[in-house]
Design a protein around this motif. Structure first.
Motif, PDB file in Angstrom:
ATOM      1  N   GLU A  30       1.085  -1.171   0.001  1.00 29.70           N
ATOM      2  CA  GLU A  30      -0.130   0.013   0.196  1.00 29.70           C
ATOM      3  C   GLU A  30       0.866   1.081   0.041  1.00 29.70           C
ATOM      4  OE1 GLU A  30      -3.279   2.146   2.979  1.00 29.70           O
ATOM      5  OE2 GLU A  30      -2.739  -0.088   3.077  1.00 29.70           O
ATOM      6  N   GLU A  31       0.489   2.154  -0.687  1.00 32.31           N
ATOM      7  CA  GLU A  31       1.247   3.398  -0.704  1.00 32.31           C
ATOM      8  C   GLU A  31       0.563   4.682  -0.291  1.00 32.31           C
ATOM      9  OE1 GLU A  31       2.273   4.184  -4.883  1.00 32.31           O
ATOM     10  OE2 GLU A  31       0.676   5.346  -5.352  1.00 32.31           O
ATOM     11  N   LYS A  85       4.722   0.586   4.493  1.00 30.55           N
ATOM     12  CA  LYS A  85       3.865   1.056   3.218  1.00 30.55           C
ATOM     13  C   LYS A  85       4.816   2.081   2.458  1.00 30.55           C
ATOM     14  CE  LYS A  85      -0.535   1.084   5.512  1.00 30.55           C
ATOM     15  NZ  LYS A  85      -1.556   2.033   6.147  1.00 30.55           N
TER      16      LYS A  85
END
Length: 102
Positions: A30-31, A85
């Motif tokens: 996930e960013e 992340k």
């Protein structure tokens, strides 16, 4: 209706705009987005060691606004580091004051 955000002065665009944990495929990560002015706030306060008033003056914003930008940037970086992340540096409300990379 809210007031539109004031443009923040940023010395230069970052040379690298993406960071991710090593060893994990990009498709599985996930960013989080770190706005360019958030990176500038981190640079001025934490890297350059300027006080809050100096940082705010360099960015052309109030001290209260600078504190909000800095707090949000620190939270984004802390979340990315502690939860694995990626960080994507992009966007924001800013104008460039120089053409060199950070």
């Amino acid at each position: 209706m809210t007031r539109p955000p004031k443009c923040r002065a940023v010395e230069s665009m970052p040379g690298v705009t993406y960071y991710k944990p090593a060893g994990i495929p990009l498709r599985l990560i996930e960013e989080l987005v770190l706005p360019v002015e958030g990176l500038e706030a981190l640079r001025l306060k934490d890297l350059e060691g300027l006080d809050q008033a100096e940082c705010a003056a360099k960015m052309g914003i109030s001290r209260a606004t600078f504190q909000r930008v800095l707090a949000k940037a620190r939270k984004t970086v802390a979340e990315a580091l502690t939860t694995g992340k990626a960080i994507k540096i992009e966007g924001g409300v800013f104008f460039l004051t120089d053409s060199q990379s950070i």
